[in-house]
Design an enzyme around this catalytic site. Structure first.
Site, short mmCIF file in Angstrom:
data_model
loop_
_atom_site.label_atom_id
_atom_site.label_comp_id
_atom_site.label_asym_id
_atom_site.label_seq_id
_atom_site.Cartn_x
_atom_site.Cartn_y
_atom_site.Cartn_z
N GLU A 173 -12.26 -4.06 1.19
CA GLU A 173 -12.41 -3.63 2.59
C GLU A 173 -13.03 -4.70 3.49
O GLU A 173 -13.99 -4.45 4.21
CB GLU A 173 -13.22 -2.32 2.64
CG GLU A 173 -12.53 -1.21 1.84
CD GLU A 173 -13.35 0.07 1.74
OE1 GLU A 173 -14.43 0.16 2.32
OE2 GLU A 173 -12.87 1.01 1.07
N ASN A 214 -8.50 -5.62 -1.94
CA ASN A 214 -8.21 -4.19 -1.85
C ASN A 214 -8.62 -3.67 -0.47
O ASN A 214 -9.66 -4.07 0.06
CB ASN A 214 -9.07 -3.50 -2.95
CG ASN A 214 -8.70 -2.06 -3.22
OD1 ASN A 214 -7.54 -1.75 -3.42
ND2 ASN A 214 -9.69 -1.18 -3.25
N HIS A 250 -5.53 6.21 1.06
CA HIS A 250 -6.24 7.43 1.48
C HIS A 250 -5.52 7.98 2.71
O HIS A 250 -5.66 7.46 3.81
CB HIS A 250 -7.70 7.12 1.82
CG HIS A 250 -8.52 6.73 0.64
ND1 HIS A 250 -8.81 7.61 -0.39
CD2 HIS A 250 -9.09 5.55 0.30
CE1 HIS A 250 -9.54 6.99 -1.30
NE2 HIS A 250 -9.72 5.74 -0.92
N GLU A 279 -6.10 3.93 -4.75
CA GLU A 279 -7.03 5.05 -4.49
C GLU A 279 -6.31 6.22 -3.82
O GLU A 279 -6.85 6.83 -2.88
CB GLU A 279 -8.20 4.59 -3.61
CG GLU A 279 -8.94 3.38 -4.12
CD GLU A 279 -10.18 3.01 -3.30
OE1 GLU A 279 -10.62 3.82 -2.47
OE2 GLU A 279 -10.72 1.91 -3.52
N ASP A 281 -5.10 9.50 -2.34
CA ASP A 281 -5.37 10.93 -2.15
C ASP A 281 -4.87 11.32 -0.76
O ASP A 281 -4.68 10.46 0.11
CB ASP A 281 -6.83 11.34 -2.41
CG ASP A 281 -7.86 10.62 -1.55
OD1 ASP A 281 -7.48 10.00 -0.54
OD2 ASP A 281 -9.06 10.69 -1.90
O1 9MR Z 1 -15.51 8.07 -4.06
C1 9MR Z 1 -16.64 7.28 -3.77
C2 9MR Z 1 -17.80 8.18 -3.37
O2 9MR Z 1 -18.24 8.94 -4.48
C3 9MR Z 1 -18.95 7.35 -2.80
O3 9MR Z 1 -19.96 8.22 -2.32
C4 9MR Z 1 -18.40 6.47 -1.70
C5 9MR Z 1 -19.51 5.63 -1.07
O4 9MR Z 1 -19.01 4.88 -0.03
O5 9MR Z 1 -17.39 5.63 -2.20
C6 9MR Z 1 -16.29 6.35 -2.62
O6 9MR Z 1 -15.25 5.49 -3.05
C7 9MR Z 1 -14.70 4.61 -2.06
C8 9MR Z 1 -14.20 3.38 -2.78
O7 9MR Z 1 -15.22 2.82 -3.56
C9 9MR Z 1 -13.66 2.36 -1.80
N1 9MR Z 1 -12.65 2.94 -0.94
C10 9MR Z 1 -12.99 4.20 -0.29
C11 9MR Z 1 -13.48 5.20 -1.34
C12 9MR Z 1 -13.75 6.55 -0.68
O8 9MR Z 1 -14.78 6.44 0.24
#
Ligand code: 9MR
Length: 365
Positions: A173, A214, A250, A279, A281
């Site tokens: 990101e 990513n 997402h 990722e 969803d």
């Molecule tokens: O799914 C993850 C969640 O449990 C955490 O609280 C969150 C913190 O920012 O991160 C989520 O995973 C993220 C991933 O690491 C990077 N892309 C976005 C995902 C969803 O926020």
């Protein structure tokens, strides 16, 4: 709606593309890692089993708390998927909660779980602006100190897991939606060169791992995906060891599905890069109804077909597989139900859609 999409897929040049891409995808998984696990073939009717026939890994993010506490979750995570990604336990705040004190226990547990189930691991993530330890974000470090800390973090983490990670999300990101680089502690203090440095350090520590950049909102052709395209073009020209682009996926049914995803992925493929959906969803406004579920199925379907139509797309990973555990409701008020299975592990139309796509792909191999 879905019938039209499927008919379109079969009836166009896309079908011809499917045939060639699956043959090539079959060679994408690294033999060295697969051979070291105890390969236990996934059941033929699971997503992982169908994916294997189509030449593609099908993965899930894993919530380690759920894995420890919930037997049906564990069984499904083990049996349905051929790759896994730690949802949180390889992030910097988890692995180095106090400066100089590493805690690899949860991440090691996932790697062991994967190995005993014949799964490959996508490491997530070596460099991000989020989930950093407080000692790092609150510390008053000079640029030289911060660079040394980042180098040590990447080197130590990639070395710890050396030989056990299939693909690393090295940089996560880094961009804003308008295509500019995100204002983070890294950009602010180290300048844009931190990205190339991160890849070089990761490669030195684990030369056989595939190294990915990513991001989200890069499914279609837009300012962000084009900026990322320009960056990886430049990095490759400079000999920086970047192997792949991870497209998070997402989505929300409130926006159009990215129907140009295959065209977008093709341009990365043409650069000689691997790609992966990392990722996936598709969230819906709550309470969910059947129209939303159909739209959700279409979202998943568009993402998977983007991957299936791309020659070197290696993996399709969902960000969790059951609505019982999901990051979505906490982040998007009034939305949820973003996963393939409901809270009781019942399959939704989206699960069926992916199954059909993979069967079609496998049948054409
Ligand atoms: O799914 C993850 C969640 O449990 C955490 O609280 C969150 C913190 O920012 O991160 C989520 O995973 C993220 C991933 O690491 C990077 N892309 C976005 C995902 C969803 O926020």
């Amino acid at each position: 709606m879905r019938k039209t999409i499927r008919a379109g897929l079969v009836g166009t040049a896309a079908a011809a593309l499917l045939v060639s891409s699956f043959t090539l995808n079959a060679s994408a998984a690294p033999e060295h890692t697969a051979a070291r696990g105890k390969p236990k073939p996934p059941a033929a009717d699971t997503l992982g089993g169908l994916g294997q026939r189509a030449g593609l890994r099908i993965g899930t993010a894993v919530d380690m708390d759920a894995l420890a506490a919930d037997a049906p979750y564990r069984a499904r995570a083990a049996g349905e998927f051929t790759s896994v990604t730690p949802e949180n336990v390889m992030k910097w705040e988890v692995v180095e909660p106090r400066r100089g004190t590493y805690d690899w226990s949860a991440a090691d547990a996932l790697v062991d779980f994967a190995r005993s189930n014949g799964q490959l691991v996508r490491g997530h993530t070596l460099l991000w602006h989020n989930q950093l330890p407080g000692w790092l974000t609150d510390g008053d470090f000079t640029a030289d100190e911060l660079r040394a800390l980042l180098r040590k973090h990447i080197t130590d983490q990639a070395s710890h897991f050396k030989g056990r990670i299939w693909q690393w999300d090295v940089v996560n990101e880094a961009f804003n939606d308008d295509g500019t680089l995100r204002d983070s502690i890294w950009l602010r203090t180290l300048g844009p060169g931190y990205i190339a440095d991160a890849f070089r350090w990761a490669h030195r520590a684990d030369p056989r791992a595939k190294l990915y950049i990513n991001d989200y909102n890069i499914e279609g052709v837009n300012a962000k995906s084009t900026a990322l395209y320009d960056l990886v073009t430049e990095l490759r020209a400079q000999g920086v060891p970047v192997d792949g682009v991870g497209i998070q996926g997402h989505l929300s049914v409130q926006y159009n599905a990215p129907h140009d995803i295959a065209a977008n992925m093709k341009r990365f493929d043409d650069l000689g890069l691997e790609t992966a959906i990392t990722e996936a969803d598709v969230r819906v406004p709550m309470p969910v109804d059947s129209t939303d579920q159909e739209a959700q199925a279409e979202g998943y379907d568009v993402l998977l077909r983007g991957c299936l139509l791309t020659r070197h797309c290696t993996d399709f990973t969902v960000w969790g597989f059951t609505d019982r555990y999901s990051w979505v409701p906490e982040t998007f008020e009034g939305e949820g139900a973003a996963n393939l299975l409901d809270e009781n592990y019942g399959p939704k139309p989206a699960y069926q859609a992916l199954t059909e796509d993979l069967k079609l792909a496998a049948g054409r191999k």
